[in-house]
Design an enzyme around this catalytic site. Structure first.
Site, PDB file in Angstrom:
ATOM      1  N   HIS A 124      -1.521  -9.641 -39.655  1.00 48.69           N
ATOM      2  CA  HIS A 124      -2.559  -8.769 -39.935  1.00 48.69           C
ATOM      3  C   HIS A 124      -1.891  -7.553 -39.649  1.00 48.69           C
ATOM      4  O   HIS A 124      -0.833  -7.419 -38.935  1.00 48.69           O
ATOM      5  CB  HIS A 124      -3.860  -8.930 -39.051  1.00 48.69           C
ATOM      6  N   CYS A 142      -0.808 -14.017 -33.303  1.00 44.11           N
ATOM      7  CA  CYS A 142      -0.920 -13.537 -34.562  1.00 44.11           C
ATOM      8  C   CYS A 142       0.549 -12.755 -34.942  1.00 44.11           C
ATOM      9  O   CYS A 142       1.405 -12.673 -33.976  1.00 44.11           O
ATOM     10  CB  CYS A 142      -2.101 -12.615 -35.107  1.00 44.11           C
TER      11      CYS A 142
END
Length: 167
Positions: A124, A142
């Site tokens: 992301h 992440c």
């Protein structure tokens, strides 16, 4: 139609087309990305077409970047091979593409520890929640890039693409 009307219509069309600004959705017409490779130790991610490197990115990882992800909340980025299996155009981190973590092995490892493996592992952007001056490894597990880089990744990497995350 008078010249004033034509000028008015032209100005109206120009004004409306200018309102959209830069879209976060880009197009990509180059070679297919056949694999994503993440080198955690180098903090680099590569978009590959066969053995050819199409793009490389400096990345941030989970706030506990060393080691494989074992349980929910450990702040680690998983290691292994997964599949890009979803995308979120409304991500709180600009745009994101998700992977199929946890797999069967991840679930079994966490279960053996009496824990849950966690989930929702994405590549992301930063979005408005990223704090300037934050450490490089700031996510909950992440893989993070800049918003602009994420726009390219979102356009280039299709669902079904394998991603290998190496220590």
């Amino acid at each position: 139609m008078s010249i004033f009307r034509w000028v008015g219509v032209f100005l109206l069309v120009a004004l409306i087309s200018g309102c959209g600004g830069d879209s976060k959705f880009r197009t990509y017409n180059g070679p297919e990305v056949t694999r994503v490779i993440v080198m955690k130790n180098k903090r680099e991610m590569y978009l590959m077409h066969g053995s050819k490197k199409l793009k490389s990115y400096d990345i941030g990882l989970g706030f506990a970047p060393v080691g494989d992800k074992w349980v929910e909340g450990d702040g680690r980025t998983p290691e292994g091979t997964y599949i890009i299996d979803r995308r979120n155009p409304n991500s709180r981190y600009h745009l994101s593409v998700g992977m199929n973590y946890p797999n069967v092995i991840d679930v079994a490892q966490a279960k053996a520890l009496g824990q849950r493996p966690g989930g929702d592992i994405f590549i992301h952007g930063q979005g408005p929640y990223y704090k300037k001056g934050a450490p490089r490894d700031w996510t909950a597990g992440c893989i993070a890039v800049t918003d602009r880089q994420m726009e390219d990744i979102y356009a280039m990497v299709k669902d079904g693409t394998p991603i290998t995350i190496l220590p």
